[in-house]
Design a protein around this motif. Structure first.
Motif, mmCIF file in Angstrom:
data_model
loop_
_atom_site.group_PDB
_atom_site.id
_atom_site.type_symbol
_atom_site.label_atom_id
_atom_site.label_comp_id
_atom_site.label_asym_id
_atom_site.label_seq_id
_atom_site.Cartn_x
_atom_site.Cartn_y
_atom_site.Cartn_z
ATOM 1 N N HIS A 299 42.407 37.862 42.072
ATOM 2 C CA HIS A 299 42.282 38.180 40.646
ATOM 3 C C HIS A 299 43.104 39.414 40.290
ATOM 4 O O HIS A 299 43.831 39.424 39.287
ATOM 5 C CB HIS A 299 40.809 38.393 40.302
ATOM 6 N N MET A 300 43.000 40.452 41.107
ATOM 7 C CA MET A 300 43.756 41.683 40.841
ATOM 8 C C MET A 300 45.259 41.435 40.958
ATOM 9 O O MET A 300 46.050 41.975 40.170
ATOM 10 C CB MET A 300 43.321 42.769 41.824
ATOM 11 N N THR A 301 45.665 40.587 41.887
ATOM 12 C CA THR A 301 47.091 40.267 42.056
ATOM 13 C C THR A 301 47.640 39.579 40.819
ATOM 14 O O THR A 301 48.758 39.861 40.359
ATOM 15 C CB THR A 301 47.296 39.384 43.298
ATOM 16 N N MET B 72 38.394 44.791 48.725
ATOM 17 C CA MET B 72 38.126 43.562 47.985
ATOM 18 C C MET B 72 38.081 42.357 48.914
ATOM 19 O O MET B 72 38.798 42.317 49.932
ATOM 20 C CB MET B 72 39.221 43.329 46.921
ATOM 21 N N LEU C 156 48.151 47.544 44.857
ATOM 22 C CA LEU C 156 47.557 46.347 45.462
ATOM 23 C C LEU C 156 47.290 46.561 46.946
ATOM 24 O O LEU C 156 46.257 46.128 47.479
ATOM 25 C CB LEU C 156 48.486 45.148 45.260
ATOM 26 N N GLU D 10 38.001 51.853 38.248
ATOM 27 C CA GLU D 10 37.657 51.886 39.675
ATOM 28 C C GLU D 10 36.994 53.215 40.017
ATOM 29 O O GLU D 10 37.537 54.276 39.738
ATOM 30 C CB GLU D 10 38.914 51.683 40.528
ATOM 31 N N ALA E 163 48.022 42.115 38.038
ATOM 32 C CA ALA E 163 49.160 42.991 38.302
ATOM 33 C C ALA E 163 50.489 42.291 38.003
ATOM 34 O O ALA E 163 51.399 42.879 37.402
ATOM 35 C CB ALA E 163 49.120 43.454 39.758
ATOM 36 N N GLU F 26 41.203 47.744 34.330
ATOM 37 C CA GLU F 26 40.456 47.575 35.580
ATOM 38 C C GLU F 26 40.792 48.696 36.559
ATOM 39 O O GLU F 26 39.932 49.184 37.287
ATOM 40 C CB GLU F 26 40.770 46.206 36.195
ATOM 41 N N VAL F 27 42.066 49.111 36.578
ATOM 42 C CA VAL F 27 42.473 50.201 37.474
ATOM 43 C C VAL F 27 41.732 51.485 37.122
ATOM 44 O O VAL F 27 41.223 52.188 37.999
ATOM 45 C CB VAL F 27 44.000 50.419 37.396
ATOM 46 N N PHE G 192 44.902 44.791 33.342
ATOM 47 C CA PHE G 192 45.210 45.398 34.637
ATOM 48 C C PHE G 192 44.920 46.898 34.614
ATOM 49 O O PHE G 192 44.204 47.426 35.480
ATOM 50 C CB PHE G 192 46.674 45.137 34.991
ATOM 51 N N GLN H 194 38.442 38.507 44.816
ATOM 52 C CA GLN H 194 38.696 39.701 43.993
ATOM 53 C C GLN H 194 40.156 40.134 44.083
ATOM 54 O O GLN H 194 40.773 40.507 43.070
ATOM 55 C CB GLN H 194 37.780 40.837 44.445
ATOM 56 N N TYR H 195 40.706 40.069 45.287
ATOM 57 C CA TYR H 195 42.094 40.501 45.464
ATOM 58 C C TYR H 195 43.055 39.550 44.761
ATOM 59 O O TYR H 195 44.049 39.987 44.157
ATOM 60 C CB TYR H 195 42.424 40.577 46.955
#
Length: 782
Positions: free
Chosen positions: A201-203, A194, A187, A678, A206, A674-675, A671, A198-199
């Protein structure tokens, strides 16, 4: 033909007078010497296995322990505390074994068990010591007392005169990082890339992964780590390399370059003679394990040597679902390509390695051979350059029997592959673009004049220049780099050439000629060759390569700024990319994990919050003092990330293995998905330079531009760089012509400007930079 006749050990005919038996003494001698050589290798291998097996002790230490135990017994003391008597009780009693002899045998058995226990204890202690990595996080020049004691203990337990594989059993296993640490670092690494939405969403993804599926995957991964030597390497080799179904040319294989300013001889065959001899001298040392184990420069810390095992006699074999790496124990010949023909060239005669002059003589025979290629043979190598599935199918259909199988076996089982190029290449003073075309030739050539499946291919150009192209699945660049630079050094500084530019020594003109391989290529196979060539040619034509040496300054001046040269270059690359693209991107820098057994690589995510803050400040016109402070914070953060990657606390290999495990379990993770999706738009790597092999102070002209690789992303850059001596930095930049947003030459200009701007920031009184590259003066008195 003479060589065909010599290949037959004996002939006989039945006549009225009886059986007429004709023996070929030369062939029988070759068979005998080949067997002797094979048995010598087995004996050496057995001896080395014993030495490595008892390391850090030595076999002779067993005798010392036995004598010490016997000496204490004669002083009427019992060092075994009754164990020798217990052993004596269980010895088979016979009339021929006296009580005194039984005591002696019991003492020897006890001494042997004690010796083995001491060896096991020493190895476990060394393994624990090598698991300590806190020393790497201490400031340069400031060693703690704990680390000083640790260094002393490592020296004590490391033994003397280790062989190449002596440390393998004492290297620690790669640890599995905690899920929460990996997720946290991931993260943090994506934050500068991001926006807030976006961040967030990623959080959420995760947090959900960490609290549910992640724990289950982690449990299985820890189980794998307990069972296997390295929980990453086998999956990394299989899924990242061997399962790729696209071309390995450009996409996977990489290259290494010759000297920039020196061509030891303009004679193609002579350059091949010396360097091929040097390669086999290296292989001899490798087989005898006489090469010194690799260490972290300036330390006593050993690195894993497992990748060296498949350096020679190895080939990547295509398969429909996955490829395999096949390794053969020994091979006394090389496979050579020239003008569409393939040859088998033996480099051993009567059990001895041919001299450089004899190899030159044999190579010249191939160059002078007027025979045309067989039908379909000329562009056969394109099969290894195209997609893997068509090559796998063609291999089974057209190369699984008969003459084609024998010829293909000859190439695949060869020590390595050699391509004799008809073109002249390398650096020319009046053509700056010559370095670019030279690099492209090494990366892909004509797409059919390399055998991209071999562990490595050596290319010799008509003007005496040379280069190397290596397949990536079996090992990483440092292993090939050590071989390559050893050959360059041996070629110039040990073997040398005579006044005419030929190899030194005499020639045995009775050597059997190199054997031309035969092929029977049907029209359907020719069609497949053409299709593979079309795929490979389109890929090669799309590669934009730019190579340059930066001589305004090097690591000597960077170190005066109290900055790591690697961190300095990575910050310059971040600045150059931001200026080129107007944004930051996920950046890949390769780091090794060879501190651990069977370790390969880990990713350093060079784009960080600190680096992006520095670049925004610099480009935003902030005060110089502020920019300098932010720069040092960014450089220190980069070094910290690099150390974490080296010590097994990286991000990407752990996430990769969790993703593979999820696929085995048949579960989906948003998760992890998506990782793994990238894109790495900036992929970087430092080409290792073994400076101990070259005297760059007295001979600064003996420098190479290192090596390079193709772009990883369709809209990104691949950048390889080398730190040569104190004053030169070299860069290899690759991207795709089809992407209108990238240009290797423009990015190269941005890198040069970024390097100058950073040094100007750190040393404000820096004098004006030179604008032209200066060629070192070539000295003749080697």
């Amino acid at each position: 033909m003479a060589e065909a006749h010599q290949a037959v050990a004996f002939q006989f005919t039945v006549t009225r007078e009886g059986i007429d038996l004709q023996l070929s003494h030369q062939a029988l001698t070759e068979i005998y010497l080949s067997g002797v050589r094979s048995w010598k290798k087995r004996i050496i291998g057995l001896k080395n296995s014993v030495i490595t097996g008892v390391y850090p002790a030595s076999p002779s230490s067993w005798l010392f322990v036995v004598i010490a135990i016997l000496a204490t017994m004669y002083t009427r003391s019992d060092p075994s505390m009754g164990l020798i008597a217990k052993i004596q009780e269980h010895l088979p009693v016979s009339q021929s074994m006296s009580t005194q002899f039984q005591t002696l045998v019991s003492a020897v058995l006890f001494s042997t068990m004690l010796w083995l226990l001491l060896i096991f204890t020493m190895r476990m202690c060394l393994k624990k010591l090598l698991s300590y990595h806190r020393w790497m996080f201490e400031k340069h020049g400031k060693m703690s007392n704990t680390t000083k004691v640790w260094v002393a203990l490592v020296r004590i337990f490391s033994g003397r005169k280790p062989l190449l594989y002596s440390y393998q059993g004492s290297l620690p296993n790669l640890p599995v990082p905690a899920i929460k640490d990996t997720v946290k670092r991931h993260l943090e690494s994506v934050r500068p890339l991001m926006d807030d939405r976006q961040y967030e969403h990623m959080t959420k993804l995760a947090a959900e992964f960490e609290s549910s599926l992640g724990n289950r995957l982690q449990w299985y991964l820890k189980l794998k780590a307990l069972w296997s030597t390295n929980y990453v390497s086998d999956w990394w080799e299989e899924y990242v390399y061997l399962r790729g179904r696209g071309p390995i040319m450009v996409n996977s294989n990489y290259f290494g370059m010759d000297f920039m300013y020196v061509t030891p001889t303009p004679i193609q065959a002579a350059r091949a003679g010396n360097s091929l001899h040097a390669f086999f001298l290296y292989r001899r040392k490798l087989n005898k394990e006489e090469l010194k184990p690799s260490r972290i420069p300036g330390t006593v810390i050993p690195l894993c040597s497992a990748q060296c095992e498949r350096l020679f006699n190895s080939t990547r074999i295509p398969g429909e679902e996955t490829d395999t790496v096949q390794h053969w124990q020994d091979s006394d010949y090389i496979a050579v390509y020239h003008r569409g023909r393939y040859f088998r060239l033996r480099v051993y005669q009567a059990g001895r390695l041919l001299s450089p002059r004899e190899i030159e003589f044999q190579i010249q025979r191939i160059l002078d051979d007027p025979s045309p290629p067989s039908k379909g043979e000329a562009k056969l190598g394109a099969l290894t350059a195209g997609d893997r599935i068509p090559w796998a199918k063609a291999r089974v259909k057209y190369f699984s029997s008969g003459v084609n199988k024998r010829s293909l076996d000859c190439i695949e089982k060869a020590s390595f592959f050699v391509s004799l190029d008809d073109d002249e290449d390398g650096v020319t003073a009046d053509d700056p673009a010559s370095l670019d075309s030279y690099a492209k030739s090494l990366l892909h050539g004509k797409c059919y004049d390399r055998w991209f499946d071999k562990s490595f291919t050596i290319i010799y150009f008509k003007n005496g220049k040379m280069g190397i192209n290596a397949e990536h699945s079996w090992a990483d660049a440092p292993v090939v780099s050590h071989l390559w630079q050893h050959a360059l050094s041996t070629d110039c500084f040990q073997l040398g050439y005579n006044a005419e530019g030929h190899c030194k020594g005499e020639v045995d003109s009775s050597l059997p000629r190199p054997q031309k391989l035969n092929w029977e290529i049907p029209p359907e196979c020719e069609e497949q060759i053409s299709q593979s060539l079309a795929v490979a040619q389109a890929l090669a034509d799309d590669v934009d390569l730019h190579v340059f040496s930066f001589q305004d300054f090097g690591k000597g001046k960077v170190k005066k700024c109290r900055v790591s040269p690697d961190a300095f270059i990575q910050m310059a690359l971040q600045l150059a990319y931001y200026r080129d693209q107007g944004r930051f991107c996920l950046t890949y820098e390769a780091s090794m994990t060879r501190l651990f057994r069977e370790g390969r690589t880990e990713t350093v995510r060079s784009c960080s919050n600190e680096s992006s803050a520095f670049i925004r400040a610099l480009e935003g016109g902030e005060a110089a003092d502020v920019c300098r402070r932010l720069f040092h914070e960014a450089a220190e953060k980069h070094q910290h990330l690099y150390r974490l990657a080296m010590t097994g606390a990286g991000i990407d290999r752990h996430l990769f293995c969790l993703y593979v495990m999820s696929k085995y379990l048949g579960v989906e993770s948003p998760f992890l998905k998506e990782v793994q999706s990238e894109p790495w738009r900036l992929s970087t790597s430092q080409s290792p330079m073994h400076v101990e092999m070259f005297d760059l102070v007295n001979h600064p002209e003996y420098v190479s531009c290192g090596g390079g690789f193709g772009p990883v992303a369709d809209d990104g850059y691949g950048v390889s760089y080398s730190v040569l001596g104190e004053n030169i930095l070299c860069f290899n930049i690759a991207c795709k012509i089809s992407c209108k947003d990238t240009s290797a030459h423009e990015f190269g200009a941005q890198i040069r400007k970024a390097l100058r701007d950073l040094l100007q920031l750190l040393i404000p009184n820096q004098t004006e930079f030179k604008t032209e590259e200066k060629r070192p003066e070539v000295k003749k008195d080697l």
